[in-house]
Design a protein around this motif. Structure first.
Motif, mmCIF file in Angstrom:
data_model
loop_
_atom_site.group_PDB
_atom_site.id
_atom_site.type_symbol
_atom_site.label_atom_id
_atom_site.label_comp_id
_atom_site.label_asym_id
_atom_site.label_seq_id
_atom_site.Cartn_x
_atom_site.Cartn_y
_atom_site.Cartn_z
ATOM 1 N N PRO A 172 -7.201 8.525 0.036
ATOM 2 C CA PRO A 172 -6.526 7.755 1.099
ATOM 3 C C PRO A 172 -7.402 7.614 2.338
ATOM 4 C CG PRO A 172 -5.545 9.950 0.924
ATOM 5 C CD PRO A 172 -6.624 9.876 -0.121
ATOM 6 N N LEU A 173 -8.291 6.614 2.307
ATOM 7 C CA LEU A 173 -9.251 6.435 3.399
ATOM 8 C C LEU A 173 -8.691 5.582 4.527
ATOM 9 C CD1 LEU A 173 -12.540 5.862 1.339
ATOM 10 C CD2 LEU A 173 -11.813 7.935 2.523
ATOM 11 N N GLY A 174 -7.447 5.146 4.382
ATOM 12 C CA GLY A 174 -6.850 4.338 5.442
ATOM 13 C C GLY A 174 -6.229 3.065 4.892
ATOM 14 N N LEU A 175 -5.365 2.449 5.714
ATOM 15 C CA LEU A 175 -4.638 1.252 5.288
ATOM 16 C C LEU A 175 -5.589 0.100 4.935
ATOM 17 C CD1 LEU A 175 -2.051 -0.408 4.948
ATOM 18 C CD2 LEU A 175 -2.014 -0.738 7.421
ATOM 19 N N LYS A 233 7.066 9.181 -0.279
ATOM 20 C CA LYS A 233 8.050 8.767 0.744
ATOM 21 C C LYS A 233 8.683 7.421 0.389
ATOM 22 C CE LYS A 233 4.597 6.869 3.908
ATOM 23 N NZ LYS A 233 4.075 6.853 5.277
ATOM 24 N N GLN A 286 -5.886 3.774 -5.217
ATOM 25 C CA GLN A 286 -6.803 4.167 -4.148
ATOM 26 C C GLN A 286 -7.035 5.665 -4.360
ATOM 27 O OE1 GLN A 286 -5.149 4.509 -0.183
ATOM 28 N NE2 GLN A 286 -7.051 3.906 0.798
ATOM 29 N N ALA A 335 -0.276 4.455 -1.006
ATOM 30 C CA ALA A 335 -1.152 5.584 -1.353
ATOM 31 C C ALA A 335 -1.253 6.632 -0.251
ATOM 32 C CB ALA A 335 -2.544 5.066 -1.703
ATOM 33 N N GLY A 336 -0.531 6.429 0.842
ATOM 34 C CA GLY A 336 -0.631 7.372 1.974
ATOM 35 C C GLY A 336 -0.040 8.729 1.620
ATOM 36 N N LEU A 337 -0.407 9.725 2.414
ATOM 37 C CA LEU A 337 0.013 11.101 2.110
ATOM 38 C C LEU A 337 1.436 11.407 2.567
ATOM 39 C CD1 LEU A 337 -3.254 13.001 3.109
ATOM 40 C CD2 LEU A 337 -2.472 12.404 0.806
ATOM 41 N N GLY A 338 1.920 10.662 3.543
ATOM 42 C CA GLY A 338 3.282 10.886 4.030
ATOM 43 C C GLY A 338 3.462 12.250 4.677
ATOM 44 N N THR A 339 2.469 12.656 5.469
ATOM 45 C CA THR A 339 2.526 14.007 6.046
ATOM 46 C C THR A 339 3.684 14.172 7.043
ATOM 47 O OG1 THR A 339 0.933 13.331 7.721
ATOM 48 C CG2 THR A 339 0.056 14.483 5.792
ATOM 49 N N ARG A 340 4.132 13.041 7.617
ATOM 50 C CA ARG A 340 5.244 13.164 8.585
ATOM 51 C C ARG A 340 6.537 13.519 7.887
ATOM 52 N NH1 ARG A 340 5.187 7.555 11.124
ATOM 53 N NH2 ARG A 340 4.126 7.120 9.159
ATOM 54 N N PRO A 400 0.846 -1.194 0.000
ATOM 55 C CA PRO A 400 0.000 0.000 0.000
ATOM 56 C C PRO A 400 0.889 1.255 0.000
ATOM 57 C CG PRO A 400 -0.205 -1.265 2.056
ATOM 58 C CD PRO A 400 0.979 -1.784 1.338
ATOM 59 N N ALA A 424 -6.927 0.683 1.607
ATOM 60 C CA ALA A 424 -5.896 0.479 0.576
ATOM 61 C C ALA A 424 -5.748 -1.011 0.265
ATOM 62 C CB ALA A 424 -4.562 1.069 1.042
ATOM 63 N N PRO A 433 5.339 -0.441 3.085
ATOM 64 C CA PRO A 433 6.582 -0.119 2.393
ATOM 65 C C PRO A 433 7.461 0.879 3.123
ATOM 66 C CG PRO A 433 4.677 0.680 1.180
ATOM 67 C CD PRO A 433 4.157 0.072 2.417
ATOM 68 N N ASP A 434 6.932 1.534 4.151
ATOM 69 C CA ASP A 434 7.850 2.449 4.834
ATOM 70 C C ASP A 434 8.605 1.763 5.975
ATOM 71 O OD1 ASP A 434 5.438 2.313 6.064
ATOM 72 O OD2 ASP A 434 5.029 4.466 6.019
HETATM 73 P P1 UTP Z 1 0.962 5.579 7.419
HETATM 74 O O1 UTP Z 1 -0.047 6.161 8.319
HETATM 75 O O2 UTP Z 1 2.315 5.287 7.959
HETATM 76 O O3 UTP Z 1 1.198 6.438 6.133
HETATM 77 O O4 UTP Z 1 0.328 4.301 6.717
HETATM 78 P P2 UTP Z 1 0.829 7.877 5.715
HETATM 79 O O5 UTP Z 1 -0.593 8.182 5.960
HETATM 80 O O6 UTP Z 1 1.336 7.997 4.322
HETATM 81 O O7 UTP Z 1 1.823 8.716 6.617
HETATM 82 P P3 UTP Z 1 1.690 10.009 7.506
HETATM 83 O O8 UTP Z 1 1.209 9.488 8.842
HETATM 84 O O9 UTP Z 1 0.760 10.954 6.836
HETATM 85 O O10 UTP Z 1 3.094 10.522 7.560
HETATM 86 C C1 UTP Z 1 0.989 3.059 6.609
HETATM 87 C C2 UTP Z 1 1.075 2.621 5.167
HETATM 88 O O11 UTP Z 1 -0.221 2.559 4.597
HETATM 89 C C3 UTP Z 1 -0.283 3.295 3.392
HETATM 90 C C4 UTP Z 1 0.855 4.306 3.472
HETATM 91 O O12 UTP Z 1 1.299 4.627 2.169
HETATM 92 C C5 UTP Z 1 1.882 3.576 4.292
HETATM 93 O O13 UTP Z 1 2.717 2.796 3.494
HETATM 94 N N1 UTP Z 1 -1.614 3.930 3.288
HETATM 95 C C6 UTP Z 1 -2.122 4.581 4.348
HETATM 96 C C7 UTP Z 1 -2.308 3.844 2.102
HETATM 97 O O14 UTP Z 1 -1.835 3.254 1.108
HETATM 98 N N2 UTP Z 1 -3.539 4.428 2.031
HETATM 99 C C8 UTP Z 1 -4.085 5.082 3.076
HETATM 100 O O15 UTP Z 1 -5.212 5.574 2.942
HETATM 101 C C9 UTP Z 1 -3.354 5.166 4.266
#
Ligand code: UTP
Length: 295
Positions: A111-114, A30, A108, A15-20, A13, A117, A135-136
């Protein structure tokens, strides 16, 4: 012992935003940040390949197109390398490329959550057990984490999660498992608690970002309500699945680096660079000097 269905597919997965990791992640996913000289995602794909995974499923999102490009041939670059007789570089690139037809990309849109995804991969995975690798989280060990899980799965079947020890004081930050009877190199999971209140964690073993799941999880995720952080959480789906299926834990012995966080990413760079015979001699002395110079 019953013959288990082989784990052929892995879901990444991404698709997360990687805000950190802002501002870097404004322009670079990221997963494409480099640890020494490879993007983070390459380490995780390598771990999956070592475990015998045959099909790599990426759940991408907006701004992640570069990941798809990375796992493709870069024709002009390769032509140029050929003309310049850069054979070592050509061999390196060829060795990292998934075979034609073994990588799939789905999207996805929001990004509605892991959990959501993972659900987005349902059609590509189909009705078979599969792996999920966050993947992180990148790992360093003699035996890859997923390989160890696949070996345990051959004995247990069902669902397998990798777990790792954390400082008990930090247990409230993680998904923590309860420890049951030993099975093979692992144990049966008696409970899973997401971010337990301080002092209530059933152990100090946290779920470190590697999962082997049965396909019934998809049906559950389809109707999974939003949970913590207003996101559709994989942990909530697993808790529902645990009512009807067994979960085992594989205690991973190695180092895990959370490259979605700045400190984990920097530590990963240092650790992997220090493992490299071509880099260590050049950085060891300056690193010690730098540390000594800090007040
Ligand atoms: P994280 O919470 O670590 O990723 O999700 P994030 O949302 O990208 O990071 P921050 O917190 O904003 O920095 C764990 C994994 O799930 C994926 C992320 O890409 C990450 O690899 N993920 C998370 C998705 O693919 N889709 C989502 O909607 C949320």
């Amino acid at each position: 012992m019953a013959q288990q269905q082989k784990i052929r597919k892995a879901v990444f997965p991404v698709a997360g935003l990687g805000t950190r990791f802002l501002p870097a992640t404004k322009a670079v996913p990221k997963e494409m940040l480099t640890v020494v000289d490879k993007p983070v995602i390459q380490y995780v794909v390598d771990e999956a390949a070592e475990a015998g995974i045959e099909h790599f499923v990426f759940v991408t999102g907006r701004g992640k197109g570069v990941i798809e490009d990375y796992f493709d041939i870069q024709y002009e670059l390769e032509q140029m390398l050929r003309e310049r007789n850069k054979n070592a570089e050509l061999t390196l690139l060829a060795g990292l490329l998934p075979k034609a037809g073994t990588a799939s990309f789905t999207r996805q849109q929001v990004p509605l959550g892991l959990g959501h995804a993972v659900w987005c991969a349902r059609d590509i995975v189909g009705n078979e057990p599969f792996a999920v690798l966050l993947p992180d989280m990148i790992m360093s060990a003699e035996k890859g984490c997923l390989k160890g899980m696949v070996d345990l799965y051959a004995q247990t079947g069902g669902n397998v999660l990798a777990v790792q020890e954390c400082d008990p004081e930090q247990a409230h930050k993680y998904g923590i498992v309860g420890v049951g009877d030993a099975v093979g190199e692992g144990f049966k999971i008696t409970q899973m608690v997401e971010k337990p209140a301080k002092g209530t964690a059933p152990s100090n073993l946290y779920i470190n970002g590697r999962y082997i799941l049965q396909p019934e999880i998809f049906k559950i995720l389809e109707t999974q309500e939003r949970g913590a952080g207003n996101e559709i959480q994989l942990t909530d789906g697993m808790l529902a699945l645990a009512k009807s299926q067994e979960f085992a834990a594989y205690p991973f012995k190695g180092d895990t680096f959370d490259c979605g966080a700045k400190d984990g990413f920097i530590l990963a760079n240092l650790a992997f660079a220090l493992q490299r015979a071509d880099i260590r001699p050049a950085i060891e002395g300056p690193m010690k000097a730098l540390l000594a110079s800090l007040k």
